[in-house]
Design a protein around this motif. Structure first.
Motif, short mmCIF file in Angstrom:
data_model
loop_
_atom_site.label_atom_id
_atom_site.label_comp_id
_atom_site.label_asym_id
_atom_site.label_seq_id
_atom_site.Cartn_x
_atom_site.Cartn_y
_atom_site.Cartn_z
N ARG A 114 -62.77 95.73 -35.58
CA ARG A 114 -64.13 95.81 -36.14
C ARG A 114 -64.10 96.47 -37.50
O ARG A 114 -63.32 97.37 -37.76
N ARG A 115 -64.99 95.98 -38.37
CA ARG A 115 -65.30 96.63 -39.65
C ARG A 115 -66.77 96.98 -39.54
O ARG A 115 -67.61 96.09 -39.52
N GLY A 116 -67.08 98.26 -39.41
CA GLY A 116 -68.46 98.66 -39.14
C GLY A 116 -68.87 98.10 -37.79
O GLY A 116 -68.18 98.32 -36.79
N GLU A 117 -69.94 97.34 -37.75
CA GLU A 117 -70.39 96.72 -36.50
C GLU A 117 -69.94 95.27 -36.36
O GLU A 117 -70.22 94.62 -35.37
N GLU A 118 -69.23 94.76 -37.38
CA GLU A 118 -68.80 93.36 -37.36
C GLU A 118 -67.44 93.20 -36.69
O GLU A 118 -66.47 93.89 -37.03
N TYR A 119 -67.37 92.28 -35.74
CA TYR A 119 -66.09 91.95 -35.11
C TYR A 119 -65.36 90.95 -36.00
O TYR A 119 -65.95 89.98 -36.47
N LEU A 120 -64.08 91.20 -36.22
CA LEU A 120 -63.23 90.31 -37.02
C LEU A 120 -62.20 89.65 -36.12
O LEU A 120 -61.82 90.22 -35.09
N ASP A 121 -61.72 88.50 -36.54
CA ASP A 121 -60.60 87.88 -35.85
C ASP A 121 -59.35 88.69 -36.19
O ASP A 121 -58.98 88.77 -37.36
N PRO A 122 -58.70 89.32 -35.20
CA PRO A 122 -57.51 90.11 -35.50
C PRO A 122 -56.43 89.33 -36.24
O PRO A 122 -55.69 89.91 -37.04
N LEU A 123 -56.35 88.03 -36.03
CA LEU A 123 -55.33 87.25 -36.74
C LEU A 123 -55.63 87.15 -38.23
O LEU A 123 -54.72 86.92 -39.02
N ASP A 124 -56.90 87.38 -38.63
CA ASP A 124 -57.25 87.35 -40.06
C ASP A 124 -56.78 88.59 -40.80
O ASP A 124 -56.73 88.59 -42.02
N VAL A 125 -56.51 89.67 -40.08
CA VAL A 125 -56.05 90.90 -40.73
C VAL A 125 -54.60 91.21 -40.37
O VAL A 125 -54.08 92.28 -40.69
N LEU A 126 -53.95 90.27 -39.72
CA LEU A 126 -52.58 90.45 -39.27
C LEU A 126 -51.61 90.17 -40.41
O LEU A 126 -51.66 89.10 -41.03
N ARG A 127 -50.75 91.13 -40.70
CA ARG A 127 -49.77 90.97 -41.77
C ARG A 127 -48.98 89.68 -41.53
O ARG A 127 -48.48 89.45 -40.44
#
Length: 139
Positions: A114-127
Motif C-alpha cells: 500500500r501507498r497511503g490508502e491505495e493498494y498497489l500490485d506488488p509486481l509493479d514495485v518488484l525490482r
C-alpha cells in the motif's frame, strides 16, 4: 531518495495475482499469493521498520513500513520480531503459518503493498519487474 523497488518476500512462484477492486469496498485481491511451505522463512521485501506484528482475524500479520512510503503486509506469518524493529531487505521477519492461508489446504504467503490508502500490485514495485511501459516502435 529511498529505493523505490522492493524484492519478493519469498521465492517468486505466484499462486494468485493482484486483482484491483472496482471500488474501495468491492471484491478483489489486494495483493499476490506466493507458494511457500508451512514454517518457511518470510523475508522483508525492503528496508524499513516493523509497524505491526500480531494477529488479525485469527491469522498472523507482519507489516513493514519502507522509507519510500510503501507498506508491505505479509500474512499468515508468525512474527520473529517486534514492532519498532528495523529490518533490511532480505531479513527474516517471520515464518509462514498454514492456518489462515488464502490457498486453502496448501500454504501460501499473501503479500500486499500500500501507498497511503491505495493498494498497489506488488509486481509493479518488484525490482526487475516494475510496471509495463510500451515504447514507440523504431524503424
Amino acid at each position: 531518495m529511498a529505493d523505490p523497488w522492493l524484492a519478493s518476500p519469498a521465492p517468486l512462484q505466484v499462486a494468485a495475482a493482484f486483482d484491483r477492486p472496482a471500488s474501495d469496498w468491492g471484491p478483489g485481491h489486494r495483493g499476490v499469493d506466493i507458494w511457500l511451505g508451512e514454517g518457511d522463512a518470510v523475508l522483508s521485501p525492503g528496508a524499513g521498520v516493523v509497524t505491526f506484528a500480531g494477529r488479525v482475524a485469527g491469522r498472523g500479520v507482519v507489516v513493514v513500513t519502507h522509507p519510500n512510503g510503501l507498506r508491505s503486509t505479509l500474512e499468515p506469518v508468525t512474527a520473529s520480531g517486534r514492532v519498532g524493529d528495523h529490518v533490511r531487505q532480505g531479513d527474516t521477519v517471520g515464518t509462514l503459518e498454514l492456518a489462515g492461508s488464502h490457498c486453502a489446504s496448501h500454504a501460501c504467503l499473501h503479500w500486499g503493498v500500500r501507498r497511503g490508502e491505495e493498494y498497489l500490485d506488488p509486481l509493479d514495485v518488484l525490482r526487475g519487474y516494475g510496471p509495463i511501459r510500451l515504447l514507440p516502435l523504431r524503424e
